[in-house]
Design an enzyme around this catalytic site. Structure first.
Site, PDB file in Angstrom:
ATOM      1  CG  HIS A   1     -18.138  37.102 -26.706  1.00 15.01           C
ATOM      2  ND1 HIS A   1     -18.429  38.026 -25.746  1.00 15.01           N
ATOM      3  CD2 HIS A   1     -19.317  36.669 -27.182  1.00 15.01           C
ATOM      4  CE1 HIS A   1     -19.736  38.158 -25.645  1.00 15.01           C
ATOM      5  NE2 HIS A   1     -20.307  37.342 -26.507  1.00 15.01           N
TER       6      HIS A   1
ATOM      7  CG  ASP B   1     -25.565  32.890 -28.867  1.00 19.18           C
ATOM      8  OD1 ASP B   1     -26.718  32.595 -29.178  1.00 19.18           O
ATOM      9  OD2 ASP B   1     -24.599  32.791 -29.654  1.00 19.18           O
TER      10      ASP B   1
ATOM     11  CG  ASP C   1      -6.997  37.053 -26.202  1.00 17.13           C
ATOM     12  OD1 ASP C   1      -8.112  36.525 -26.381  1.00 17.13           O
ATOM     13  OD2 ASP C   1      -6.098  36.535 -25.517  1.00 17.13           O
TER      14      ASP C   1
ATOM     15  CD  GLU D   1     -19.767  35.359 -31.054  1.00 13.38           C
ATOM     16  OE1 GLU D   1     -20.771  34.949 -30.450  1.00 13.38           O
ATOM     17  OE2 GLU D   1     -19.822  36.177 -31.987  1.00 13.38           O
TER      18      GLU D   1
END
Length: 731
Positions: A653, A340, A701, A710
């Site tokens: 991610h 994020d 993956d 992540e």
């Protein structure tokens, strides 16, 4: 369908309980998670115009009037594994508040969003059961089941329950291809270092192996040692040791019978590029500044994000969450934390500490990295750490305000943004979250360290850091139990911590190391244990600070800290040698945690520190073998570092580096480390594809497998530290 409607698994709450699929149906394996909505809405999504909620055990969506296309209003589930050419049967019960026609569709959830089948279904006001069938045309882990609700007259509410999608011949958790049974460090080995491979083979007797050069000539031979059953992976493992071969070269392979390993090199400067790339990762993740092609490359160049330019709502004047304070702060800059685009003091604090600690250990110089500051006469690793340090300083509550001197725990979006979202396109409002004692002590520790390492390079900045550190320390003493709430995890991670005795000890050690003020000594109460350290558990850092600067501490403290570090390192070396794949991380409960690769690198840092203290070659070899694990000598035959190895992770991610979802975007930059195997399976992709996995194999993956794949700044900082260490071992 338009990709804007494909709301990905980023909308999920990471703490949701596992969503277990029902048993296989007669016509195939179940592919839908939580089709009964017994555990709430997760992982189902709805398009932005279609609010939805679970009502009396059914998922109900409010469809607006005026939609033109069927896909203008949708609910669905992504990350469904599908097999090409296989039939699938969809069953569900549904009703609506008026008679409507909907479409049940199976499609690819990522570009080019290929539709596999779409079936029109008439829904009435009475609950009825429906069955539709079709054939998947693409093999993918990114399938999407969608109910297209648009293009009906007037607004209505649609409710669905008992959703089941069955089909395929590969059971959930099956079908994984780990490649060659011969697992090597896919980057390679140092000429003077250990050179071992792990071989998966059920034989109970040693096997013959051959080391071959790039021309296929055999340059060394030997017999394997039978390691036996490996508890963490479930594999029966042999070890091939070719350490006596020391000739440099490229493209070596190891063969056992008809099996051939991935190629690897033997070179003295093997880790030079990884040391640089793992540090340059931080420039690619800078907030509040343009990422320039001259440094990052054209594929990674982007405008500045979160600088108050539309559509951004931050970060040059960010308010507090409503009702928590009445001021705003300029908190532009820093690094985006992980997948994020939030910024968290407790995670940023550890990452910054590791970069500055790597400088204190090795004293690297200017011109090392491709960053704008690389010829300013200051060591590049300090320049990069300062980018985050300036952000950490900006999070301190100003004088004259309630809780002055405390530090805001984090700043991030009000709600989760979808994958991908480029920082400059983030439209979400961003808020400062309330101060916490943990964040305050992170600033006290890192700012004290900053004052020490910057004293030679920028005395004014060093003094600014020291003032902030002392202020934060006093504020923490005055407010020793303000904790971040565990449920503050919408739009960003919670990073909650209700035991800050370790942060007090770490901060006190750093403050004493910098100032020599004896008032801090009594607060150094923690020592390193076999639990190691993480962003939440920082007590071990006190001992690492003491042994890093022994001349600054009382001799008895140094002796005790040294003994503890060596004892813990010895345990990690034993753990590494006890496994078929050489990992200094072996959890006592047998379960790998989220970000397990960072446990490997952090434990490797402790082993490397033991080598610095003693010069014992066993510690050096264990640190190198830790890198072997990360770079391919592991149960999934995967290099967890992008760009390093034939089978390297490249779909981590992240909202910026989302090539798997949008081919116009890049993959994560070279040198990015994936989180790694995670027994918890806290995302739907992992739950769909890894049920029953052995701990060391709980990895995919895939970009939407955020609990196994992540990236994070504190993971890459530990990789950079360890890469710098092993690079320093060359002659």
């Amino acid at each position: 369908m338009r990709s804007a409607l494909l709301v990905a698994a980023v909308l999920l709450v990471a703490t949701a309980p596992p969503l277990l699929a029902p048993p296989a149906h007669a016509d195939g394996f179940e592919r839908v998670l939580n089709g009964s909505f017994a555990t709430g809405k997760t992982p189902w999504w709805s398009s932005g115009s279609t609010p939805s909620q679970v009502d009396d055990g059914r998922l109900c969506a409010d469809v607006p009037a005026g939609t033109v296309n069927p896909w203008d209003s949708m609910i669905g589930q992504n990350d469904i594994p599908l097999e090409a050419g296989q039939p699938y049967t969809l069953r569900f019960t549904a009703s609506a508040t008026s008679n409507v026609t909907i479409r049940a569709a199976l499609a690819l959830a990522v570009k080019p969003n290929t539709s596999m089948f779409t079936k029109a279904v008439t829904i009435g006001t009475t609950v009825k059961s429906f069955t539709v069938t079709g054939v998947a045309t693409i093999a993918t882990l990114s399938g999407q089941l969608g109910f297209q609700l648009g293009a009906n007259a007037g607004a209505f509410t649609f409710c669905v329950d008992d959703v089941s999608l069955t089909g395929g011949v590969i059971p959930p958790g099956g079908g994984h291809d780990y490649g060659s049974p011969i697992r090597v460090n896919q980057l390679g080995y140092l000429p003077s270092g250990p050179k071992q491979a792990s071989i998966v083979d059920n034989a109970d007797r040693p096997l013959s192996w051959q080391l071959k050069d790039s021309d296929g000539r055999t340059v060394a031979t030997g017999r394997t040692k039978v390691q036996g059953d490996d508890a963490m992976s479930g594999d029966h493992v042999h070890i091939a040791d070719f350490s006596t071969y020391r000739r440099s070269g490229h493209g070596y392979t190891l063969t056992v019978g008809s099996s051939v390993s991935e190629p690897f090199d033997i070179e003295a400067d093997l880790y030079d590029s990884l040391r640089r790339d793992s540090l340059e990762y931080f420039y690619d993740n800078r907030s509040g500044t343009p990422i320039e092609a001259a440094y990052a490359g054209a594929a990674y160049a982007r405008p500045a994000g979160h600088i108050g330019v539309a559509p951004n709502k931050g970060d040059t004047s960010v308010p507090c969450l409503p009702g928590t304070c009445d001021y705003s702060l300029d908190v532009a800059g820093g690094w985006y934390d992980a997948g994020d685009q939030g910024k968290y003091v407790v995670n940023g604090g550890l990452a910054t500490w590791q970069l500055m600690d790597s400088y204190e250990r090795q004293r690297s110089g200017d011109g090392l990295l491709a960053i704008p500051e690389n010829h300013n006469g200051i060591p590049d690793v300090l320049d990069e750490s300062r980018w985050e340090m300036e952000f950490l300083l900006s999070m301190q509550v100003p004088a004259g305000q309630p809780l002055a001197g405390m530090v805001h725990h984090k700043i991030h979006d009000l709600a989760w943004t979808p994958l991908p979202t480029m920082p400059q396109n983030d439209p979400q409002p961003r808020y400062l979250h309330p101060p916490s004692t943990a964040a305050t002590l992170n600033l006290a520790a890192t700012a004290a360290q900053c004052a020490r390492v910057w004293a030679l390079w920028d005395k004014a900045f060093a003094q600014r850091c020291l003032t902030a550190a002392r202020t934060a320390w006093q504020a923490a003493l005055a407010h020793p139990a303000i904790y971040a709430p565990a449920d503050d995890n919408v739009g960003g991670g919670a990073y909650d911590d209700t035991d800050v005795s370790d942060e007090f000890s770490w901060a006190a050690a750093e403050l004493y190391a910098t100032t020599g003020d004896h008032t801090y000594l009594g607060h150094i109460t923690t020592g390193i244990t076999s639990a190691g350290f993480s962003w939440r558990d920082t007590g071990a850092l006190a001992d690492l600070t003491i042994v890093r600067a022994p001349w600054r501490f009382p001799a008895i403290m140094v002796l005790k800290a040294r003994a503890r570090v060596l004892k813990v390192a010895d345990g990690y070396v034993k753990d590494l040698k006890s496994q078929g794949y050489p990992n200094p991380y072996r959890p006592t409960d047998g379960q790998y945690v989220w970000g397990s690769n960072s446990a490997t690198t952090n434990n490797g840092l402790i082993i490397a520190t033991a080598y610095d203290l003693t010069g014992r070659p066993g510690y050096r070899d264990a640190a190198l073998e830790s890198m072997d694990y990360l770079l391919g000598r592991n149960a999934v035959n995967q290099s967890f570092v992008t760009g390093y190895g034939e089978r390297a992770s490249h779909n981590e991610h992240n909202r910026i580096f989302a090539h798997e979802l949008d081919p116009a975007l890049p993959s994560p930059p070279t040198g990015s480390m994936a989180g790694g195997p995670n027994s918890g399976l806290q995302d739907p992709v992992a739950q769909q594809n890894l049920p029953g996995c052995r701990p060391a194999k709980c990895y995919l993956d895939e970009i939407d497998s955020y609990s196994t794949n992540e990236v994070a700044i504190n993971w890459n900082s530990s990789l950079a530290w360890l890469a710098g260490f092993v690079d320093s071992l060359r002659p």
